[in-house]
Each structure stands twice: as structure tokens, then as C-alpha cells.
Design an enzyme around this catalytic site. Structure first.
Site, mmCIF file in Angstrom:
data_model
loop_
_atom_site.group_PDB
_atom_site.id
_atom_site.type_symbol
_atom_site.label_atom_id
_atom_site.label_comp_id
_atom_site.label_asym_id
_atom_site.label_seq_id
_atom_site.Cartn_x
_atom_site.Cartn_y
_atom_site.Cartn_z
ATOM 1 N N GLN B 202 86.314 30.665 -13.340
ATOM 2 C CA GLN B 202 85.946 31.804 -14.184
ATOM 3 C C GLN B 202 86.232 31.543 -15.664
ATOM 4 O O GLN B 202 85.863 32.342 -16.519
ATOM 5 C CB GLN B 202 86.692 33.069 -13.731
ATOM 6 C CG GLN B 202 86.348 33.529 -12.328
ATOM 7 C CD GLN B 202 84.901 33.979 -12.189
ATOM 8 O OE1 GLN B 202 84.271 34.394 -13.166
ATOM 9 N NE2 GLN B 202 84.364 33.894 -10.991
ATOM 10 N N CYS B 363 86.119 37.105 -1.858
ATOM 11 C CA CYS B 363 86.812 35.885 -1.400
ATOM 12 C C CYS B 363 88.264 35.881 -1.844
ATOM 13 O O CYS B 363 88.818 34.835 -2.195
ATOM 14 C CB CYS B 363 86.102 34.621 -1.872
ATOM 15 S SG CYS B 363 84.459 34.444 -1.199
#
Lengths: 156, 407
Positions: B202, B363
């Protein structure tokens, strides 16, 4: 904020009044004492969890059934309506109903079988392929409970 | 200041119509959309360059090899790696972490050794360590988080022990957006001589990465989170460590000589790149870096943060809506739940407004458990999103309430 009618029309096929009603107040919710059959179902992609309890008598009639768990509107309403539909049914009738329900959600041009009754409200789910497993979780859990399969049933 | 309309024109998919409505793509933490430059590069590669790399003497193969290796140089420069051979092509962050688990950690792990992770990790930064722990008898330790979704830093000292063989943590939480104090964490581990892997999946779209400054031993990222193609990513590793590590997979391209008795392996980076690589997408990754490099990054990030703040404030105003994770330092990712509406239903209903958001456990099931929710709805922004799109999101959430008759 302006509401457009198109959204509501499309969505109302999926979120029919009965489904919303059963989401907000699920029927037969809770554990069943002295269940003869029991299974857990998981939908790992969205985190739905379901536990199903049945009492089947010696004549093979589902005398009582209930469920607990948490899930989306479609999976909760499906479990709730399933428990209503199956009470008093024989195992054979339950099996037939599962097949008719499954066909309604997955088969193109499937004709709605008469025994489906209120379950017909899930017809709109067919247009949302990613939600079919929400609607069938309770039914797959039922299969697992009746076949006394060990362990968990999962939609994946 | 940049022009948002011009930026949006660079991304052809943004003019897509979904369910009769203009697409509003707010699932950027799952994958970002691709600029025309990346799409054109992929097309151009298959039309004018396609050949296998490192194999042949003919012109086309040399052209493919040159572009493929030039993409490696671009990544090296972009993440500030010291050497180009410290950039290993992998399928993505997941494969990079598995490579480190099996090739770096497994040979040295003994029963009772520890691997430290954190409570906010993606499954990709949990399961590879669990696998290697099962294989060796090592133990996974977890640095906890507080109710805001921030790491509890006071507990770090006790968890970094003489048995800790690696500290692996995420730069930015994919589920709740927390930006971790990465440099501080790395320094803390290094004080005790413990190597560090940073999950940078990210980080790529939100922060400028400088692996030399961070001084981490390993850094993993995926091109597709940063406007590049899927199926390609990078493991950065310090050269002296990569050199000592055995190959991860065997095959062509990673050998020097092969006989049935003994194989000697190629030098870095090829040692870790068995088989025909994902040539086109590596070159596409390079094109994404070129695209990002010519933008005013500072202005873009400032704008993206404004969108985030605006959305967060507006979401907080919605009765019955609860934001999960409110770290002081947060990337443009917002997770939330709504009383009376399951995230999955929220996802389906807002989709009918053309709004694409994620509804799941992201997740990160242990993180969901920490916040006592089975799943959340998540909106995540890119610099190509607009304030008008946030208004449609709010209208769509109002529609969710209408469906379920909520106040």
C-alpha cells in the site's frame, strides 16, 4: 439528496420486502436443545457464519429447526425463510426443495417450482452472481447437517 | 496545482458506465486503474518487441531484453536501491514475502525461534511466516494495536527478543489505512540486530519510497497497486543478504551451468528469477513509474488527502455509521460499518449507483476480529477521484438506509 428511481427499481428485485423483513427480524433464530442434526457453514469471502440445528424424528420428518450466526441480508433472510419452509417437511421433501431452490438461483430460464412458496423472492439474486452463495449458504449447511458431514461447510 | 480533468483523461476506464451510471472507482487499495501510457506500452510491447529475454542474439530478443532490464533500472531509481541487482522481479508482494520466508528465513530457523509481525497484517504477511514456522518449529509473535488501529509501540521492546529472527510489518494497513512509523520500527529492530521486511504493497501509491533511507533488509511491493499491471512486483533485498540466500525456485534463466550431478547458479538478480519472466508487465511497471514521475507528486498527495478528509468528515455525519481505525497518521483508506446494513449489502447497493467499493475482511481476518466485526465496507481513494464522486457515495449510502428502512 436526490434519489433516482432506476436504482430503487433494480435493487427492489434483490431486496424485496420479505427479504428486508426477515433480515430485520429473522425467524427461528437461536439454538435448538436436543438437536438431532447440526452443522456450521462459512462464507469465507464475506465472513458470513451460520450454525444450523435440526430435530428430525424417526419418521424422517423435520419437526423443528433453527439457526444462529451473522451475515448479510441475503444470507440471513435465506436462512430464516428456509427454516420456515422446512418445518414439518420430510427429508425427501427437503431434498427436493433444495434442488428447486438451487435451480432457481443458478439455472437460466429455470421455472419456479410450486413448492418454493415464499422462497421465490430470491429469484432476483440470480442477477447478482456474487451474491448467489449468500443465498445458498443456509441450504449447503442443511445438506451438511443432514448428511452428518464432519467439520465445516464452506461456500468456497 | 494540477488539473484533475486532465489527470482523469489519462485513465480511460474512468469514463466507463456501470449499471447506467458513470463508474466511481473507490477500491484503489485493492488495485489501481491504469493510465493510457501503461496500456499503450503493453500493446506496443506485444506488437513490436515480444521475444524471450536473455536467450538469443537476434535483434528482437535484444530489444526485449533491453526494455525489460531498463524497467528494472527504473524501479531501482524509484525506490532508491543502491544496486540494480537488488531488484528482483516477482509476481507481486505475496510472492516476494514467500521468497523471503523460504529462502532467507527457513534455512536459519530453529525450533523456538521467533518471527514478529503485527496485528494489522494482510494475510500475505501472516501465512508465509506460519508456513515456515510449521516447517521449522518457530513461533509467530504479534505486536498488538490499540482501538484507533495504531501499533502499541511500548510493547515492541519486549517482543523483539534474542530469538527474533525477523520483524515483518506493513508500511500502510490495507484494511484501515494506518501509516506505521516505519523508520522508527526498523531502527528499533536494528538496535537488537534483527532484520526487517517491510510489506510495501500500500506504500507504493501513497508515499515516496527510499529503501536506503529506511535501511530495511527487504521491501516488497506490487506494480498494480501503483498504477502498473497485475502479475508483476518487486522484492528489494540488501545485496549481501540476497547473495547468501539459496534460490527460491529452480529452472531456466537462473543457472550458470547444469549437469545431472551439479548445477551452479546465476548471479543476482537472475538467481531468483527462474523461468521466462513476466516481460511485458515488467516493462509496463516501468511505464507506470515514468507516468508517476512526470506528475506533481506533492500536489497529487495533498489533493488525495483532501478527498480523504472530506469523505471521512461526511461519513462521520451519517447516523449509525462507525469508522473502523482512526490512526493519527492515515492513508486515504476508510473502513466502516453501518448499523442494520451488512458490508456486503452496502457493496451491492452502492454498486447500483456506479460506486465500486470493497466489502469484506480485506484479507485481514485477525484485524477484523480485533475490532469485533466480521467484515467492513472500505472506500479507498486515488488522486483521480473527485469531490463530486464523494457526493455520489454519500447519496448511495443514503440509498442503503432507504432499502433497509434505517433512520
Amino acid at each position: 439528496m436526490g434519489e433516482t428511481t432506476t436504482n430503487i427499481i433494480m435493487l427492489s428485485d434483490l431486496y424485496q420486502d420479505i427479504i428486508v423483513d426477515h433480515t430485520r427480524s429473522p425467524r427461528n433464530y437461536g439454538k435448538l436443545d436436543c438437536a438431532s442434526h447440526h452443522a456450521e457453514g462459512h462464507n469465507p469471502l464475506c465472513g458470513d457464519q451460520l450454525e444450523l440445528f435440526l430435530h428430525v424424528n424417526d419418521q424422517g420428518v423435520i419437526e423443528d429447526l433453527s439457526f444462529t450466526g451473522s451475515g448479510c441480508s441475503i444470507s440471513t433472510a435465506s436462512a430464516s425463510l428456509m427454516t420456515e419452509a422446512l418445518k414439518g417437511k420430510t427429508l425427501k421433501q427437503a431434498e427436493a426443495l433444495f434442488e428447486h431452490f438451487h435451480a432457481l438461483l443458478t439455472q437460466e430460464n429455470a421455472e419456479a417450482s410450486e413448492d418454493l412458496g415464499k422462497l421465490i423472492v430470491f429469484m432476483g439474486v440470480k442477477d447478482y452472481p456474487s451474491r448467489v452463495k449468500c443465498a445458498t449458504l443456509a441450504w449447503h449447511t442443511l445438506q451438511a447437517a443432514l448428511k452428518r458431514q464432519a467439520g465445516l461447510v464452506s461456500t468456497e | 496545482m494540477f488539473n484533475i480533468e486532465n489527470i482523469r483523461k489519462d485513465f480511460p476506464i474512468l469514463s466507463e458506465v456501470i449499471n447506467g451510471k458513470p463508474l466511481i472507482y473507490l477500491d484503489n487499495a485493492a488495485t489501481t486503474q491504469k493510465p493510457q501510457a501503461v496500456i499503450d506500452t503493453l500493446k506496443h510491447y506485444y506488437e513490436h518487441t515480444n521475444a524471450n529475454v536473455h536467450r538469443s542474439v537476434y535483434t528482437l530478443s535484444e530489444r526485449a531484453t533491453k526494455e525489460y532490464e531498463a524497467a528494472r533500472d527504473k524501479v531501482q531509481k524509484y525506490i532508491h536501491a543502491t544496486h540494480r541487482e537488488e531488484v528482483i522481479w516477482v509476481r507481486g508482494t505475496t510472492e516476494a514475502i514467500n521468497l523471503v520466508a523460504q529462502s532467507f528465513l527457513r534455512p536459519q530457523l530453529k525450533a523456538g525461534d521467533e518471527i514478529l509481525i503485527t496485528a494489522m497484517e494482510h494475510h500475505a504477511n501472516i501465512v508465509p511466516w506460519q508456513l515456515v514456522a510449521e516447517q521449522t518449529g518457530a513461533v509467530i509473535k504479534v505486536l498488538p494495536i490499540n482501538d484507533q488501529g495504531e501499533l502499541i509501540l511500548d510493547e515492541l521492546d519486549n517482543l523483539l527478543t534474542s530469538r527474533t529472527k525477523l520483524f515483518a510489518f506493513t508500511y500502510i494497513s490495507n484494511a484501515i489505512g494506518t501509516i506505521n512509523p516505519v523508520k522508527w520500527l526498523i531502527d528499533k529492530a536494528h538496535e537488537k540486530g534483527i532484520p526487517v521486511l517491510v510489506d510495501g504493497a500500500q506504500a507504493l501509491p501513497h508515499v515516496k519510497i527510499n529503501v536506503q533511507q529506511l535501511n530495511c533488509e527487504f521491501f516488497a511491493c506490487s506494480a498494480h497497486k501503483g498504477y502498473g499491471p497485475t502479475g508483476i512486483g518487486v522484492l528489494y533485498g540488501k545485496k549481501e543478504l540476497l547473495e547468501k540466500m539459496p534460490p527460491y525456485q529452480g529452472g531456466g534463466d537462473m543457472i550458470r551451468t547444469v549437469s545431472f550431478e551439479k548445477t551452479t547458479f546465476a548471479e543476482l538478480p537472475l538467481k531468483f528469477e527462474a523461468g521466462t519472466p513476466n516481460i511485458a508487465d515488467a516493462i509496463g511497471f516501468g511505464a507506470a513509474i515514468d507516468y508517476l514521475s512526470q506528475l506533481d507528486w506533492k500536489a497529487l498527495m495533498h489533493y488525495e488527502h483532501e478527498l480523504f478528509l472530506m469523505a471521512k468528515e461526511a461519513l462521520k455525519e451519517i447516523p449509525g455509521l462507525r469508522i473502523i481505525g482512526e490512526a493519527k497518521d492515515q492513508a486515504s483508506i476508510i473502513s466502516f460499518v453501518m448499523d442494520g446494513a451488512h458490508p456486503h449489502d452496502i457493496g451491492t447497493i452502492v454498486d447500483s449507483y456506479g460506486v465500486a467499493i470493497r466489502a469484506s475482511h480485506h484479507c485481514a481476518m485477525p484485524l477484523m476480529k480485533r475490532f469485533c466485526v466480521p467484515a467492513t465496507a472500505r472506500v479507498s481513494f486515488s488522486f483521480y477521484n473527485t469531490k463530486e464522486e464523494i457526493q455520489v457515495l454519500l447519496e448511495a449510502l443514503h440509498g442503503v438506509k432507504k432499502v433497509f428502512g434505517l433512520p
